[in-house]
Design a protein around this motif. Structure first.
Motif, PDB file in Angstrom:
ATOM      1  N   MET A 177     -42.872 -24.991  61.890  1.00  0.00           N
ATOM      2  CA  MET A 177     -41.518 -24.926  61.367  1.00  0.00           C
ATOM      3  C   MET A 177     -40.533 -25.137  62.504  1.00  0.00           C
ATOM      4  N   GLU A 178     -39.308 -25.522  62.108  1.00  0.00           N
ATOM      5  CA  GLU A 178     -38.248 -25.616  63.097  1.00  0.00           C
ATOM      6  C   GLU A 178     -37.837 -24.210  63.480  1.00  0.00           C
ATOM      7  N   THR A 179     -37.901 -23.878  64.770  1.00  0.00           N
ATOM      8  CA  THR A 179     -37.567 -22.517  65.206  1.00  0.00           C
ATOM      9  C   THR A 179     -36.450 -22.556  66.231  1.00  0.00           C
ATOM     10  N   VAL A 180     -35.633 -21.513  66.198  1.00  0.00           N
ATOM     11  CA  VAL A 180     -34.563 -21.312  67.177  1.00  0.00           C
ATOM     12  C   VAL A 180     -34.544 -19.833  67.537  1.00  0.00           C
ATOM     13  N   SER A 181     -33.703 -19.469  68.491  1.00  0.00           N
ATOM     14  CA  SER A 181     -33.534 -18.060  68.826  1.00  0.00           C
ATOM     15  C   SER A 181     -32.634 -17.407  67.787  1.00  0.00           C
ATOM     16  N   VAL A 182     -33.133 -16.374  67.146  1.00  0.00           N
ATOM     17  CA  VAL A 182     -32.415 -15.704  66.055  1.00  0.00           C
ATOM     18  C   VAL A 182     -32.200 -14.246  66.437  1.00  0.00           C
ATOM     19  N   GLN A 183     -30.952 -13.780  66.322  1.00  0.00           N
ATOM     20  CA  GLN A 183     -30.673 -12.367  66.573  1.00  0.00           C
ATOM     21  C   GLN A 183     -30.945 -11.616  65.275  1.00  0.00           C
ATOM     22  N   LEU A 184     -32.053 -10.908  65.271  1.00  0.00           N
ATOM     23  CA  LEU A 184     -32.573 -10.332  64.031  1.00  0.00           C
ATOM     24  C   LEU A 184     -31.650  -9.266  63.466  1.00  0.00           C
ATOM     25  N   ASP A 185     -30.996  -8.492  64.319  1.00  0.00           N
ATOM     26  CA  ASP A 185     -30.149  -7.411  63.800  1.00  0.00           C
ATOM     27  C   ASP A 185     -28.944  -7.968  63.038  1.00  0.00           C
ATOM     28  N   ARG A 186     -28.333  -9.063  63.553  1.00  0.00           N
ATOM     29  CA  ARG A 186     -27.191  -9.648  62.845  1.00  0.00           C
ATOM     30  C   ARG A 186     -27.637 -10.324  61.548  1.00  0.00           C
ATOM     31  N   LEU A 187     -28.838 -10.921  61.591  1.00  0.00           N
ATOM     32  CA  LEU A 187     -29.362 -11.528  60.370  1.00  0.00           C
ATOM     33  C   LEU A 187     -29.582 -10.461  59.302  1.00  0.00           C
ATOM     34  N   ALA A 188     -30.119  -9.314  59.707  1.00  0.00           N
ATOM     35  CA  ALA A 188     -30.348  -8.222  58.755  1.00  0.00           C
ATOM     36  C   ALA A 188     -29.022  -7.665  58.248  1.00  0.00           C
ATOM     37  N   GLU A 202     -29.566   0.892  59.397  1.00  0.00           N
ATOM     38  CA  GLU A 202     -29.630   1.953  60.402  1.00  0.00           C
ATOM     39  C   GLU A 202     -30.289   1.430  61.677  1.00  0.00           C
ATOM     40  N   SER A 203     -29.874   1.987  62.819  1.00  0.00           N
ATOM     41  CA  SER A 203     -30.510   1.700  64.118  1.00  0.00           C
ATOM     42  C   SER A 203     -30.645   0.208  64.351  1.00  0.00           C
ATOM     43  N   MET A 204     -29.535  -0.502  64.258  1.00  0.00           N
ATOM     44  CA  MET A 204     -29.560  -1.953  64.434  1.00  0.00           C
ATOM     45  C   MET A 204     -29.521  -2.300  65.928  1.00  0.00           C
ATOM     46  N   ASP A 205     -30.695  -2.278  66.588  1.00  0.00           N
ATOM     47  CA  ASP A 205     -30.775  -2.680  67.990  1.00  0.00           C
ATOM     48  C   ASP A 205     -30.624  -4.187  68.117  1.00  0.00           C
ATOM     49  N   CYS A 206     -30.036  -4.608  69.232  1.00  0.00           N
ATOM     50  CA  CYS A 206     -29.832  -6.036  69.459  1.00  0.00           C
ATOM     51  C   CYS A 206     -31.132  -6.657  69.958  1.00  0.00           C
ATOM     52  N   VAL A 207     -31.811  -7.439  69.114  1.00  0.00           N
ATOM     53  CA  VAL A 207     -33.088  -8.064  69.480  1.00  0.00           C
ATOM     54  C   VAL A 207     -33.064  -9.530  69.074  1.00  0.00           C
ATOM     55  N   VAL A 208     -33.750 -10.355  69.882  1.00  0.00           N
ATOM     56  CA  VAL A 208     -33.800 -11.792  69.639  1.00  0.00           C
ATOM     57  C   VAL A 208     -35.250 -12.212  69.442  1.00  0.00           C
ATOM     58  N   VAL A 256     -32.126   2.558  49.898  1.00  0.00           N
ATOM     59  CA  VAL A 256     -32.946   1.598  50.645  1.00  0.00           C
ATOM     60  C   VAL A 256     -32.356   1.478  52.046  1.00  0.00           C
ATOM     61  N   ARG A 257     -33.183   1.727  53.047  1.00  0.00           N
ATOM     62  CA  ARG A 257     -32.721   1.695  54.435  1.00  0.00           C
ATOM     63  C   ARG A 257     -33.380   0.526  55.168  1.00  0.00           C
ATOM     64  N   VAL A 258     -32.580  -0.224  55.897  1.00  0.00           N
ATOM     65  CA  VAL A 258     -33.063  -1.342  56.706  1.00  0.00           C
ATOM     66  C   VAL A 258     -32.801  -1.004  58.167  1.00  0.00           C
ATOM     67  N   CYS A 259     -33.820  -1.143  58.983  1.00  0.00           N
ATOM     68  CA  CYS A 259     -33.726  -0.752  60.391  1.00  0.00           C
ATOM     69  C   CYS A 259     -34.289  -1.875  61.255  1.00  0.00           C
ATOM     70  N   VAL A 260     -33.603  -2.198  62.344  1.00  0.00           N
ATOM     71  CA  VAL A 260     -34.071  -3.176  63.329  1.00  0.00           C
ATOM     72  C   VAL A 260     -34.049  -2.496  64.687  1.00  0.00           C
ATOM     73  N   MET A 261     -35.179  -2.537  65.380  1.00  0.00           N
ATOM     74  CA  MET A 261     -35.271  -1.855  66.680  1.00  0.00           C
ATOM     75  C   MET A 261     -36.184  -2.626  67.612  1.00  0.00           C
ATOM     76  N   ALA A 262     -36.045  -2.341  68.902  1.00  0.00           N
ATOM     77  CA  ALA A 262     -36.925  -2.919  69.929  1.00  0.00           C
ATOM     78  C   ALA A 262     -38.002  -1.900  70.261  1.00  0.00           C
ATOM     79  N   ARG A 263     -39.249  -2.363  70.274  1.00  0.00           N
ATOM     80  CA  ARG A 263     -40.376  -1.475  70.600  1.00  0.00           C
ATOM     81  C   ARG A 263     -41.330  -2.244  71.520  1.00  0.00           C
ATOM     82  N   GLY A 264     -41.223  -1.959  72.809  1.00  0.00           N
ATOM     83  CA  GLY A 264     -42.063  -2.675  73.764  1.00  0.00           C
ATOM     84  C   GLY A 264     -41.680  -4.142  73.795  1.00  0.00           C
TER      85      GLY A 264
END
Length: 482
Positions: free
Chosen positions: A310-321, A342-348, A377-385
């Motif tokens: 697929m065509e891929t680019v760098s996506v900031q997942l927290d803003r997309l969510a 909740e807990s919308m960490d900035c991750v790419v 319904v809770r949506v959470c984006v976080m960085a883990r390792g």
């Protein structure tokens, strides 16, 4: 140390066999040394008896008793480990002095029976082990004698006891060192197996067609790699056949569905139709719409499963969510649900924005669909390792434990009682799973009945947060609902 690993089991078996071998060899050494020492004492006692008979007692009649006894005393009185007794005419003609072991008093040692001849071993009342040799001798002049030679075995017993302690101390140490060395040394022979395992784990994560490297060793490892590659060939062939069938069937169904839809739309515009006829045509159009959605979803799954890039680019997942949550707020309000981020960490992450949005939409829609009125319904984006984690949680009725292994299967519904309108087509999670596989992401579901469900997706991080520009979905963008 893993107690179920192959290396541990091989080491344990080797250590077990070594323990048995050490035990048998230690027993053999102990018994052999004891037998050798016993035979040495017996040879000495027999030699002493023979010397007394040939050198002194044979001259008894010619040189007299005093000479024979005196010579015997001079020859053997200095021995501190052996004693001599000579019986003549039923009386004790000679008895050597006590041994240096003060616990043994020769006078306390009972005389043997008249007809006994040979070796005997016994323990005195004072606790001293004694080995005794009795020999009946007849001199040339006809005189009969009984020559008794003996030795205390305390010294030999001390040697054997010391040997026993040495074996008891050395054998466990040798066993421990051998087991430790074996465990360490088995690392090298098993390293190719570990490498093969790691490579096998990664096959199919990126793209199809990967194979295990075959080491040119000519041994079982090469045969195993060849067998696994042949098995992968067969599996890929079966999967490819399945994907082609799904794609071809979906593609072939699109044209007749389009034609039927056009015919029905034209028919419903004809004048003079009864209400029943119009209701029937409307119902048929609804089913065609539903079937078209199924065909579109099957085509999407077939495309994702085919492994095409697929065509891929760098996506900031927290803003997309966040943008997706904003778009779905109205749907949540219609269903009397609360949708929060909740807990919308900035991750790419590296990925296709449309497909990633589709994952979020399908998971949130599924959480709302299987929730209860007034639920959350809770949506959470976080960085883990090294991973970006997306979590969608609800407080609905949950999923039965027996259904968890099948929720990613196509057309599977955990709640069999749901209708088509409320329960969906059973393809939402299948599409999510296919998209996650295409993005090298892991998806897992934890749920307990009555406590809600949590869906967790782990994407590999693309780069540091401060890296180059990213892409995210704007508030007015729409993700495909398949």
């Amino acid at each position: 140390m893993k107690f179920v690993s192959l290396r541990f089991r091989v080491t344990a078996w080797s250590a077990g066999f070594l323990a048995i071998a050490l035990t048998i060899s230690s027993i053999a050494v102990y018994v052999g040394v004891r037998q050798f020492l016993t035979l040495s004492v017996q040879r000495t006692l027999r030699s002493m008896s023979l010397s007394i008979e040939t050198m002194f007692l044979s001259q008894w009649g010619r040189k007299g008793e005093s000479w024979a006894v005196g010579e015997t005393r001079e020859s053997f009185s200095g021995s501190a480990d052996y004693f001599v007794r000579i019986l003549h005419a039923g009386t004790e003609a000679y008895r050597s002095t006590d041994l240096r072991d003060s616990a043994l008093k020769i006078a306390s040692v009972s005389l043997p029976a008249d007809d006994f001849q040979g070796f005997s071993r016994f323990r005195t009342n004072s606790g001293v082990d004694v080995l005794e040799y009795v020999d009946h001798y007849t001199a040339p002049d006809g005189e009969k004698f009984v020559v008794i030679t003996g030795a205390a075995l305390n010294a030999m017993n001390r040697v054997l006891h010391s040997l026993f302690l040495v074996l008891l101390a050395v054998c466990p140490c040798v066993l421990f060192l051998a087991a430790l060395a074996g465990y360490v040394l088995f690392t090298r022979p098993l390293k190719p197996v570990s490498v093969l395992t790691e490579q096998a784990e990664n096959i199919g994560r990126g793209h199809m067609g990967e194979r295990l490297p075959v080491p040119a060793t000519g041994d079982e490892l090469q045969r195993l790699a060849n067998s696994l590659n042949r098995m992968i060939d067969r599996l890929e062939e079966a999967l490819d056949h399945n994907h082609r069938f799904s794609a071809d069937a979906s593609h072939e169904l699109r044209t007749p569905l389009t034609i039927i839809r056009g015919e029905l739309e034209q028919a419903i515009q004809e004048p003079g139709l009864t209400v029943a006829a119009m209701d029937g045509i409307g119902s048929a159009l609804e089913e065609i719409d539903r079937m078209s959605q199924i065909v579109q979803s099957l085509m999407a799954v077939a495309y994702l499963d085919s492994g095409e890039q697929m065509e891929t680019v760098s996506v900031q997942l927290d803003r997309l969510a966040a943008s997706t949550i904003e778009q779905m707020q109205l749907l949540a309000e219609e269903r009397d649900l609360t949708l929060v981020g909740e807990s919308m960490d900035c991750v790419v992450v590296n990925g296709n924005p449309t497909r990633l949005k589709q994952v979020i939409v399908n998971l949130v829609d599924n959480a709302m669909k299987y929730n209860q009125s007034g639920g959350t319904v809770r949506v959470c984006v976080m960085a883990r390792g090294n991973h970006a984690v997306l979590q969608v949680a609800d407080n609905g009725p949950g999923i039965p434990e027996t259904s968890l292994p099948f929720i990613f299967d196509r057309f599977y519904r955990a709640d069999k009682a749901r209708s088509r309108s409320t329960g969906g087509m059973g393809l939402g999670l299948s599409i999510v799973k296919a998209i996650c596989n295409a993005h090298n992401a892991d998806i897992s579901v934890t749920s307990s009945e009555g406590s809600g469900t949590v869906v967790t997706v782990e994407f590999p991080l693309a780069q540091a947060i401060s890296a180059a520009p990213f892409v995210y979905a704007h508030a007015n963008s729409q993700a495909p609902r398949l």
